[in-house]
Design an enzyme around this catalytic site. Structure first.
Site, PDB file in Angstrom:
ATOM      1  N   ARG A  59      11.304  -0.695  21.313  1.00 13.99           N
ATOM      2  CA  ARG A  59      11.224  -2.387  21.240  1.00 13.99           C
ATOM      3  C   ARG A  59      11.159  -2.842  19.878  1.00 13.99           C
ATOM      4  NH1 ARG A  59      10.071  -5.576  25.925  1.00 13.99           N
ATOM      5  NH2 ARG A  59      11.339  -7.665  25.292  1.00 13.99           N
TER       6      ARG A  59
ATOM      7  N   GLY B 199       0.668  -1.150   0.114  1.00 18.58           N
ATOM      8  CA  GLY B 199       0.121  -0.070   0.047  1.00 18.58           C
ATOM      9  C   GLY B 199       0.999   1.200   0.114  1.00 18.58           C
ATOM     10  N   PHE B 200       1.630   1.285   1.024  1.00 17.49           N
ATOM     11  CA  PHE B 200       2.710   2.356   1.244  1.00 17.49           C
ATOM     12  C   PHE B 200       1.950   3.901   1.229  1.00 17.49           C
ATOM     13  CE2 PHE B 200       4.407  -0.775  -1.679  1.00 17.49           C
ATOM     14  CZ  PHE B 200       5.043  -1.505  -0.559  1.00 17.49           C
TER      15      PHE B 200
ATOM     16  N   GLU C  76       7.977   3.186   8.233  1.00 17.17           N
ATOM     17  CA  GLU C  76       8.154   4.205   7.276  1.00 17.17           C
ATOM     18  C   GLU C  76       9.505   4.787   7.611  1.00 17.17           C
ATOM     19  OE1 GLU C  76       4.310   6.865   6.856  1.00 17.17           O
ATOM     20  OE2 GLU C  76       4.277   5.709   8.340  1.00 17.17           O
TER      21      GLU C  76
ATOM     22  N   ASN D 124       9.424  -8.149  16.275  1.00 17.47           N
ATOM     23  CA  ASN D 124       9.792  -9.378  15.652  1.00 17.47           C
ATOM     24  C   ASN D 124      11.257  -8.917  14.778  1.00 17.47           C
ATOM     25  OD1 ASN D 124      10.265 -11.314  13.497  1.00 17.47           O
ATOM     26  ND2 ASN D 124       8.172 -12.040  13.662  1.00 17.47           N
TER      27      ASN D 124
ATOM     28  N   GLN E  90      10.851  -4.711   7.207  1.00 20.91           N
ATOM     29  CA  GLN E  90      10.247  -3.417   7.012  1.00 20.91           C
ATOM     30  C   GLN E  90      11.624  -2.428   7.066  1.00 20.91           C
ATOM     31  OE1 GLN E  90       7.352  -3.078   6.215  1.00 20.91           O
ATOM     32  NE2 GLN E  90       6.508  -2.239   8.290  1.00 20.91           N
TER      33      GLN E  90
END
Lengths: 770, 176, 329
Positions: free
Chosen positions: A661, A274-275, A737, A664, A671
């Site tokens: 934190r 999507g972004f 982002e 994952n 990401q």
């Protein structure tokens, strides 16, 4: 907003800033932060991975429906004016055609509430959707064809004859500028900061840089085309959409079709990227309107060209950055001003100064965004709106100043590290940018670089390194809500109208919930992407994790309270308060007395309950006005620039992050890398070519709008501090982002180090280096 | 028209305009093959035709009458994944998962090309008998598959882990 | 896509008979034509699928190679004879498109692919190729990828093929078959410059079919290379490309071939540069003179002026490197 309202708002803001921490969400650290060695942060493969690699994850255009029709759009070819005539006879007569819809026969629709006009609004613009003969941009849909097959629909739309009358229209930057700029706003606030007389302090500073940086328009281009499969069932609309905002989409569609929100059911279990682009644009509305008119279900898959025509991207910017400094590098003045474009039909300003507001200490600031209006498809949010292009200008200027001063650019940044937010005075919730720089520089081998531009050559290739700060704020939007259903077998289901576009949401939140409840991963099911679930949760602004997390905290507390009530006096937990217990091994235990436990199964069984269902709503995001909450990264890049051809290849990249934190390690690394790679595109190749004569984008394809391919991407190293933010849910600040920020500057600074050429105009194509 | 798809004979009677991609997705209920651009620019629609990777969006279905087509559905299913699919999961070679079936089919086709000793633009010695699957070779050969999420590192790792031995094995066969 | 009829040609005669019908178009791998049809740029009424024909690569009695028009790009680049005797051709093919497209695209289809000009692809724009006489929106529009050599006011488009640049340098010939018989023409003569009629892109007559490309015995294998410069590291069309082959006799240039891609409406054989090189010492200054000679008539548009300098640099550098190459065959 009236003066009184504004004054009240200012007073409230001050009160929130000054309130005791304990009154503010995040004032008491999330108890989950206690867990250091459990599921939080573990490197766990995506739970939806097997479905995705087997091609069995169902995307919006893949839901079967009985009697489906296929839609095709016809787009306008002028930027502003009106439709003089429409001849649809040939199209209507074409084989397989079910419906040709134009403004002449479209159902009457209410205006689309655009983004920001209401918390649930998701419209890209406020243009009436096929309600009249007006044309507002080049590419606006003027007709929809429904047919039995996609080929029939596509062909029939090509048979429609449209004549237009051109009426003015502003399609060049110069013409738009001539109409006069207007102040830009973002999230309801004026994009303007003035602290002391920055121009005067800049003029008086002994060392200074002052330059203009330009960035072109960009398009998100997720590989999944924008698509929906939808049908009316009586007055109820069911939409399988590709969206990062199911609840927003449902509410907005309900407004357009003048029905109740509950009559629109939107699902979006998988979104193919999507972004920022997968919100509500005209195609879902047009498909729903056509479905109503035809009485048939509709599948609409926007063509790749169509995506460029009807889905907005990131607007161009023209930014001045001027920094005045003392000889020791201390900043006297930061000036970051300039211009971006928007449209008469939307309210989205590309807010390129937002990162500059809190990045560095300085004696004075002048930050301001002006906007001018073009007749074009409404620009919108694209990964790190503001920061992605703003950090290109700011962090290039920092590098230019470091060169001017003969200082190490990292040392220059460190010299200007602020103690509190430099423009709003709030304390930082947590700030580990120095640590990120230190560990990143060590790992990258920054100390061994040759600081002299153009001095390192390997055969035909000039080699250079550069760095830049990445930064993105913590956001949390109001509306988070979650449902937890615990059953007698000790399994938990969490339901929330959130989204999985590849960020790893489903996996990370399964981990979080399992950890919070003291369950194993396979005892937890995280359900999302469906308006049947609670919450108004946007997968945007890197805020979805915080929104889900804060809602789950509240729901969980309710769950524990209810469980303790159900447990009653016969339980080992008798008499304990919610704060005294935590989830462990499939039940609740007293925190400081691990042996004092009762399993969920036992509590429910004794209470003769099959399930226990609770819901929780997240508190308003007051923490945003109480602390200055920002993530950071130190970006390091090595480029090779061909001395003969000017071709730039990125040969090494390292991102060292401080984002709170990490939930994952595996999906987080993806990401970060994904953001960095989109940043490489921004740095080196992405450019939506807007023809100023016609207002038409001339490279609306993936062949001509270049995004990085395998060969453009080196092995990218990522690392992180993993320092929890004590005031964020789970201690995590959101990571979707930040990866794209700082990359443009890191590449440009490396190109400067390699060649001695400073490119201030993205993308850095080879012609700029010949 | 008759095709063998994932080992099963299928018959289809479609408009000659129908692409192989639309035949799979809209007519045969095999939506694992993805549409990302419909113009041969992204690779999401990659399938194997008689073992060779092609862009099914640019292929008119009628041109593939009588051919054998393998789609992602024929590569492996959850519970019985192909080693490459497992490696994609392990190395996080995807985020949204939309380009993934194309990446996987493409990588399988690429492995076969490498086994046949086909060179690429970055192959130093065009006449070499065997070509090592270096980082550059792999990236060049996979550059027809775009991933906008930017999972390239994981994809490369997954492919190397699964197919890294091919060149070596082919070399051994030649020697034997 | 406008509806059309589809016929798979069983043999060459059948193909030619079908191809002679009004509105017929030959179909190879479809990688360009299917896209153009979907974009409503091409509207054939009949597609004659010729992918089943001319699928052999054969040695010619003269010692060259004859490549059937139906041979896939991958098969040409992978052929041992091509790799050993015509490495320039293999490299050029491998520089183009993606592996998937090369697996589909045929030799004949590659030759006949159409320009990537954005205004040609957008039927809302004016284009003399699509609508002769309509005008050209590229002349004053985005023309970064457009021609610097041999363009006309009517058309500034470039030919996008990599393979064709190598074929131009290799002095290939093309076999054409029509209902009235066959003919051979020099590859360099196949494509046309735009002039006043940019819609006529080749010398092909109506219904004529390319059946083969023949490579002469001299494949320049000892010293040749294809160098492609583009906006990303792979899977992009050339901004400028150079196909070059050089023969040296004691430091003096003997036979030399130079062709440029991405600069003109056709694969551009650099005759002026070749004339300036033949018989001269293989030095950088001679290479520079040759490049200047070739590019003297180059005319920049708004966005593509850099191509002149880029072409100059790439020509010189490619020749310098070739001159330094050890003889490999």
């Amino acid at each position: 907003m009236s003066f009184v309202q504004e004054a009240m708002q200012a007073v409230m803001k001050k009160a929130i800033a000054l309130a005791p921490d304990g009154w503010i969400p995040g004032g008491h650290p999330d108890p989950l932060m206690r867990e250091k060695h459990g599921l939080i942060g573990a490197s766990i493969s995506r739970i939806d991975g097997p479905l995705k690699v087997a091609g069995q994850a169902r995307f919006a255009a893949e839901f079967p429906m009985e009697g489906l029709t296929y839609a095709a759009l016809r787009h306008s070819t002028i930027a502003r004016g009106r439709i003089v005539s429409l001849d649809t006879t040939q199209a209507e007569a074409a084989p397989g055609v079910v419906l040709v819809m134009t403004h002449l026969n479209a159902p009457r629709l209410k205006p689309t509430p655009p983004f920001g006009s209401k918390p649930q609004a998701a419209g890209g613009d406020d243009v009436p959707v096929m309600q009249d003969d007006r044309i507002h941009w080049n590419g606006q849909p003027v007709a929809v064809v429904l047919a039995e097959t996609q080929d029939q629909a596509d062909h029939a739309q090509s048979l429609i004859r449209v004549q237009y009358e051109v009426q003015g229209g502003v399609t060049s930057l110069d013409a738009a500028r001539a109409q006069g700029p207007e102040p830009g706003k973002f999230q309801g606030e004026l994009l303007k900061v003035e602290i002391k007389d920055a121009e005067a302090l800049f003029a008086a500073a002994p060392v200074k840089v002052d330059a203009v940086y330009r960035t072109p328009p960009h398009n998100h281009n997720p590989i999944e085309l924008h698509a929906a499969t939808l049908a009316w069932e009586g007055d109820e609309l069911r939409v399988h959409d590709a969206t990062q905002a199911v609840a927003h989409a449902a509410w907005t569609l309900s407004q357009v079709f003048d029905i109740k929100e509950a009559q629109v059911h939107v699902t979006s279990p998988f979104v193919g990227g999507g972004f920022g682009s997968k919100t509500l644009w005209q195609h879902q509305i047009l498909a729903a309107a056509a479905a109503r008119l035809a009485g048939r279900p509709v599948r609409i898959v926007v063509s790749r060209e169509g995506v460029f025509r009807i889905v907005g991207g990131r607007a161009l910017t023209e930014q001045r950055v001027a920094i005045g400094a003392q000889q020791d590098g201390g900043f006297d003045a930061i000036i970051h001003t300039g211009l971006t474009v928007m449209t008469p039909h939307n309210a989205m300003t590309e807010p390129f100064i937002v990162a500059t507001r809190s990045a560095y200490a300085a004696k004075s600031f002048k930050l301001e965004v002006d906007t001018v209006k073009l007749n074009m498809v409404a620009n919108t949010f694209m990964r790190a709106p503001g920061e992605a292009v703003g950090t290109f200008a700011l962090e290039s200027a920092i590098d230019e100043l470091a060169a001017e001063l003969g200082m190490d650019p990292i040392a220059l940044r460190s010299r200007n590290e602020p103690e509190q937010d430099p423009t709003n005075g709030l304390p930082f919730s947590q700030r580990g940018v120095e640590q990120a720089w230190k560990t990143g520089a060590e790992r990258f081998g920054w100390e061994t670089r040759n600081a002299t531009p153009g001095a390192t050559r390997d055969g035909d290739w000039l080699v250079g390194v550069g760095c830049a700060t990445a930064t993105y704020p913590y956001y949390r939007m109001a509306g988070g809500a979650a449902r937890i259903i615990l059953d007698r077998t000790g399994r938990a289901v969490v339901e929330i109208a959130a989204h999985e576009m590849g960020m790893g949401t489903a996996t990370a939140h399964t981990q979080v919930v399992a950890e919070r409840l003291g369950l194993s991963l396979d005892q937890v099911e995280f359900r999302y992407g469906d308006t049947a679930f609670p919450g108004l949760v946007l997968a945007g602004g890197s805020q979805q994790t915080a929104s889900i997390g804060s809602a789950v905290i509240v729901a969980h507390r309710t769950l524990v309270t209810e469980l303790l009530k159900l447990a009653g006096n016969d339980s080992p937990l008798a008499g304990l308060k919610p704060d005294e217990v935590g989830g462990l091994d499939g039940g609740l235990c007293k925190l400081d007395e691990p042996g004092r436990c009762e399993s969920y199964a036992s509590i429910l069984a004794r209470a003769q309950r099959e399930t226990l269902t609770v819901e929780g709503e997240a508190p308003p995001p007051l923490e945003l006005q109480h602390w200055s909450m920002h993530s950071h990264g130190a970006m390091f890049c090595e480029v090779r620039v061909n001395a003969i051809t000017g071709e730039t290849r990125v040969s090494r990249f390292l991102g060292s992050f401080d984002c709170g934190r990490i939930l994952n390690a595996k999906t987080a690394a993806s990401q970060f890398r994904g953001g960095i790679i989109m940043g490489l595109g921004l740095a080196l190749m992405e450019d939506a070519q807007f023809d100023e004569r016609t207002g038409r984008i001339m490279n609306p394809s993936l062949a001509e709008y270049h995004v990085p391919v395998h060969m453009d991407v080196p092995e990218i190293e990522v690392m992180w501090t993993d320092e929890p933010d004590p005031h964020a849910p789970m201690g995590a600040r959101g990571i979707g982002e930040i990866g794209i920020t700082g990359v443009g500057a890191a590449v440009a600074n490396a190109v400067f180090n390699a060649t001695g050429k400073r490119v201030r105009d993205l993308p850095i194509t080879l012609d700029k280096l010949l | 028209m008759r095709l063998t798809i994932n080992g099963r004979q299928v018959e289809a009677d479609v408009d000659v305009r129908t692409s192989l991609l639309d035949l799979l997705r809209d007519h045969l209920g095999l939506p694992g093959t993805k549409k990302g651009c419909n113009q041969g620019a992204c690779g999401a629609c990659t399938v194997l035709a008689d073992g060779e990777r092609i862009n099914s969006c640019l292929a008119l279905a009628v041109q593939y009458d009588g051919r054998e087509v393998t789609t992602i559905e024929g590569v492996g299913a959850p519970g019985a994944l192909h080693p490459l699919q497992r490696a994609f999961v392990e190395h996080d070679g995807f985020q949204c998962g939309y380009c993934t079936p194309g990446q996987i089919c493409s990588a399988i086709g690429m492995a076969a090309e490498l086994e046949r000793g086909l060179p690429s633009y970055v192959t130093g010695d065009l006449d070499a008998e065997t070509i090592e699957l270096t980082h550059d070779e792999l990236r060049e050969r996979m550059s027809g598959n775009l991933c906008r999420c930017g999972a390239y590192n994981g994809i490369v790792d997954a492919i190397r882990e699964t197919f890294g031995q091919i060149a070596e094995d082919a070399g051994k066969r030649e020697a034997a | 896509m406008t509806p059309f009829l589809y016929e798979r040609a069983a043999d060459r005669q059948g193909a030619l008979a079908l191809g002679a019908r009004a509105g017929a178009s030959y179909l190879g791998g479809g990688t360009n034509l299917v896209d153009l049809m979907r974009e409503t740029i091409a509207h054939p009424e009949l597609l004659v699928d010729v992918t089943g024909l001319s699928r052999e690569i054969e040695d010619t009695p003269e010692g060259g190679l004859r490549i059937g028009a139906g041979v896939k790009n991958t098969a040409v680049a992978g052929d041992r004879r091509v790799r050993q005797r015509y490495p320039l051709l293999a490299q050029a093919i491998l520089a183009g498109a993606s592996a998937q497209i090369r697996n589909m695209a045929t030799t004949g289809g590659n030759i006949l692919q159409r320009t990537r000009c954005a205004y040609f692809y957008d039927d809302a724009a004016r284009c003399n190729k699509r609508a002769p006489g309509a005008g050209c929106d590229a002349v004053e529009g985005f023309n970064r990828i457009h021609a610097i050599l041999g363009a006309s006011p009517a058309c500034v488009a470039t030919h996008p093929s990599d393979m064709c640049v190598a074929l131009a340098a290799l002095e290939a010939t093309v076999t054409l078959e029509g209902q009235d018989g066959g003919r051979e023409i020099a590859f360099a003569d196949l494509h046309r410059l735009p002039g006043e009629t940019p819609e006529v892109e080749t010398q092909l007559r109506p219904g004529e079919l390319i059946t083969a490309v023949t490579l002469p015995p001299n494949g320049l294998a000892a010293r040749s290379t294809y160098r492609k410069v583009r906006d990303r590291a792979s899977y992009a069309f050339a901004l400028v490309s150079v196909a070059a082959g050089l023969e040296l006799e004691g430091g003096v240039i003997g036979d030399v071939r130079l062709a440029l891609g991405g600069v003109a409406h056709k694969p551009w054989r650099a005759h002026a540069a070749e004339a300036a090189l033949k018989g001269r010492p293989a030095t950088e200054s001679v290479f520079r003179e040759a490049a200047e000679a070739e590019l003297a008539p180059a005319r920049p548009l708004r966005d593509n002026g850099f191509k002149i300098e880029l072409a100059r640099r790439v020509i010189v550098d490619t020749l310098v490197k070739l001159a330094r190459t050890e003889e490999t065959v």
